[in-house]
Motif scaffolding. Structure first.
Motif, short mmCIF file in Angstrom:
data_model
loop_
_atom_site.label_atom_id
_atom_site.label_comp_id
_atom_site.label_asym_id
_atom_site.label_seq_id
_atom_site.Cartn_x
_atom_site.Cartn_y
_atom_site.Cartn_z
N ARG A 7 10.78 28.91 45.96
CA ARG A 7 12.10 29.20 45.42
C ARG A 7 12.74 27.93 44.87
O ARG A 7 12.60 26.86 45.45
N SER A 17 12.40 27.47 35.67
CA SER A 17 12.16 28.30 36.86
C SER A 17 12.38 29.76 36.48
O SER A 17 13.44 30.13 36.01
N VAL A 25 9.30 35.97 43.65
CA VAL A 25 9.94 34.70 43.95
C VAL A 25 10.46 34.12 42.64
O VAL A 25 9.71 33.98 41.69
N GLY A 27 11.54 30.92 40.89
CA GLY A 27 11.47 29.48 41.11
C GLY A 27 10.34 28.85 40.34
O GLY A 27 10.15 29.12 39.17
#
Length: 101
Positions: A7, A17, A25, A27
């Motif tokens: 993350r 990201s 997730v 990130g």
């Protein structure tokens, strides 16, 4: 060779990201090559949305540049496909996909 999604902090730009659809997730993703002892040999960090096989090319190029004596790389199933042939042709590496049991 494997990857891990992590993350990102709230202040990280969206351009670097993104979400990893498979792991859900948002990130970044770090792609690693380690030796048999687990010592890190090469790392590439990408947005989490980048596919493993796409990040595998710069990772294997970096590995080849740093360690000319390596000939065999064991990789996770996410690196299967055209990357296996590319590694043999461009880097002179045998990329063996290891299936989990």
């Amino acid at each position: 060779m494997d990857s891990q999604s992590v993350r990102a902090a709230a202040d990280i730009p969206r351009s670097t990201s993104c979400g990893d659809g498979g792991k859900k997730v948002a990130g970044r993703k770090r792609h690693l090559v380690v030796d048999c002892l687990g010592l890190v040999l090469a790392v590439v960090v990408t947005a989490a949305s980048v596919q493993d096989r796409d990040a595998g090319m710069p990772l294997l190029e970096r590995l080849r540049t740093l360690y000319f004596s390596i000939h065999l790389v064991w990789a996770d199933g996410g690196y299967a496909g055209r990357l296996v042939d590319w590694a043999a042709e461009k880097c002179g590496l045998t990329l063996q996909i290891v299936k989990s049991s």
